[in-house]
Design an enzyme around this catalytic site. Structure first.
Site, PDB file in Angstrom:
ATOM      1  CB  SER A 206      -0.922  -0.129   1.291  1.00  0.00           C
ATOM      2  OG  SER A 206      -2.074   1.022   1.226  1.00  0.00           O
ATOM      3  CB  THR A 207       1.324   4.130   2.460  1.00  0.00           C
ATOM      4  OG1 THR A 207      -0.072   4.277   2.687  1.00  0.00           O
ATOM      5  CG2 THR A 207       1.862   5.494   2.477  1.00  0.00           C
TER       6      THR A 207
ATOM      7  CG  ASP B  49      -5.844  -5.590   2.810  1.00  0.00           C
ATOM      8  OD1 ASP B  49      -6.644  -6.593   2.888  1.00  0.00           O
ATOM      9  OD2 ASP B  49      -5.822  -4.905   1.545  1.00  0.00           O
TER      10      ASP B  49
ATOM     11  CG  HIS C  11      -4.306  -0.919  -0.677  1.00  0.00           C
ATOM     12  ND1 HIS C  11      -3.845  -0.929   0.427  1.00  0.00           N
ATOM     13  CD2 HIS C  11      -4.896  -2.101  -0.962  1.00  0.00           C
ATOM     14  CE1 HIS C  11      -4.383  -2.072   1.079  1.00  0.00           C
ATOM     15  NE2 HIS C  11      -5.101  -2.895   0.472  1.00  0.00           N
TER      16      HIS C  11
ATOM     17  CG  MET D 184      -2.044   3.634   7.323  1.00  0.00           C
ATOM     18  SD  MET D 184      -2.694   5.353   7.293  1.00  0.00           S
ATOM     19  CE  MET D 184      -3.291   5.925   8.766  1.00  0.00           C
TER      20      MET D 184
END
Length: 369
Positions: free
Chosen positions: A191-192, A313, A217, A310
């Site tokens: 993600s991030t 998930d 993501h 972050m």
């Protein structure tokens, strides 16, 4: 208190973002600017923790500003742009130059969208703030995406309570696991900070690396540009996943934004299923969905990797993979932009090994032989 600077040529956007952040605890808007040149002047005296930045602006475009800031004085930057539909390649480039998060702004109805997306916006800025101190200066060279955050759907509307992978497929049991192949398959969640982490990881893989499926993501329309860019940089073939695509050696599939991607098996052959469905762990695509499908259809033949991001998930899905005999790798805290998803997987007991980013590719290859 998180100090924020807003750079956007729209007075409506500046006012709306200022109002949203001023009404939320923990945020302070310390300055706004209608273009990057004004912002650069103000940055001589202001020290924001996070900057929100549009891409299309007068006098200097956002990407040029981003390159200048990240090469001289790295500050966490959230791109807030309407470039998602017809300029997604520019947005991907922005993330490669160091932008931490992405808010997809519509061409019309921006004020209403931003007001409805306040959870999205605040989460994006929080994630960017968490990356402070982990950013490094970039070298500008000629060759040199929002993440969909918690509680917000791709339309910017609030979503229902957090759902698990149960809404997409049932959890595997050992009795169901009958394998007709020993071929290894790799599944990755990020993600991030993941766009850059994935580039580093994939560039280290040889052309005959094991088949791989990745959930990053990222908003709809960004994943294709992201895959195309990686395909031009890596020895492996990289493409956005389409329903029914085979998972084969030398090919990496990136889950499309706003669709869940599942690993499936037909006899000895792996393929992906790309489908609609509700947000899982507040994301679509969801790492938990991909990892659960890997636990169910690949079992001990799977190698799982969870990278910077972050939230949580992927932690539950990775634990299910571990229980079915898969080998799992988590990125370490020092090399993560945000040590959220890997930390949750480690805490759950799902990771077999914790490694710095630079060592993950070698370990994946070692475990896939």
């Amino acid at each position: 208190m998180k100090k924020v600077m807003i750079i956007d040529d729209s007075a409506v956007v500046r006012a709306t973002l200022s109002q949203i952040l001023s009404n939320e605890n923990g945020f302070e808007v310390i300055g706004t600017a209608s273009d990057p040149l004004i912002a650069l002047k103000k940055l001589e005296t202001l020290e924001p923790d996070v900057i929100t930045l549009d891409i299309e602006m007068p006098r200097m475009d956002g990407i040029s500003f981003l390159k200048q800031i990240m090469s001289t004085r790295p500050i966490p930057i959230v791109i807030c742009s309407s470039m998602a539909e017809d300029g997604s390649a520019n947005a991907i480039n922005a993330m490669q130059f160091g932008a931490v998060e992405m808010i997809k702004k519509p061409q019309v109805g921006t004020k209403k969208f931003l007001e409805e997306s306040k959870i999205h916006i605040c989460d994006a800025i929080k994630a960017a703030y968490m990356s402070k101190g982990r950013l490094h200066k970039i070298s500008i060279a000629p060759s040199q995406k929002p993440v969909m955050p918690a509680n917000i759907s791709p339309t910017g509307m609030p979503v229902q309570p957090k759902l698990s992978a149960d809404v997409m497929l049932a959890k595997a049991t050992p009795a169901q696991m009958v394998l007709d192949t020993t071929e290894k398959v790799v599944v990755v969640g990020a993600s991030t900070g993941g766009t850059e982490a994935l580039r580093v990881f994939l560039e280290m893989l040889p052309a005959d690396a094991p088949g791989m499926v990745i959930v990053q993501h990222m908003p709809e329309n960004f994943t294709r540009s992201f895959a195309e860019r990686l395909n031009g940089l890596c020895k492996v073939k990289v493409s956005e996943a389409k329903d029914g695509d085979s998972v084969i050696r030398g090919h990496v599939l990136i889950a499309p934004g706003n669709k869940h991607t599942l690993l499936k098996r037909r006899g000895a052959f792996y393929y992906v299923e790309v489908k609609d469905g509700p947000l899982v762990s507040r994301h679509r695509p969801s790492v938990d969905v991909l990892f659960r499908s890997a636990s169910r259809y690949a079992g001990k033949n799977a190698v799982g990797v969870i990278m910077t991001g972050m939230g949580d998930d992927g932690a539950k899905g990775m634990l299910e993979m571990h229980e079915m005999g898969a080998y799992n790798i988590a990125q370490d805290e020092k090399s993560c932009v945000v040590f959220g998803m890997p930390a949750e997987a480690i805490k759950a007991g799902a990771a077999d090994i914790v490694l710095p980013l630079q060592d993950i590719a070698e370990e994946v290859l070692r475990r896939s032989r």
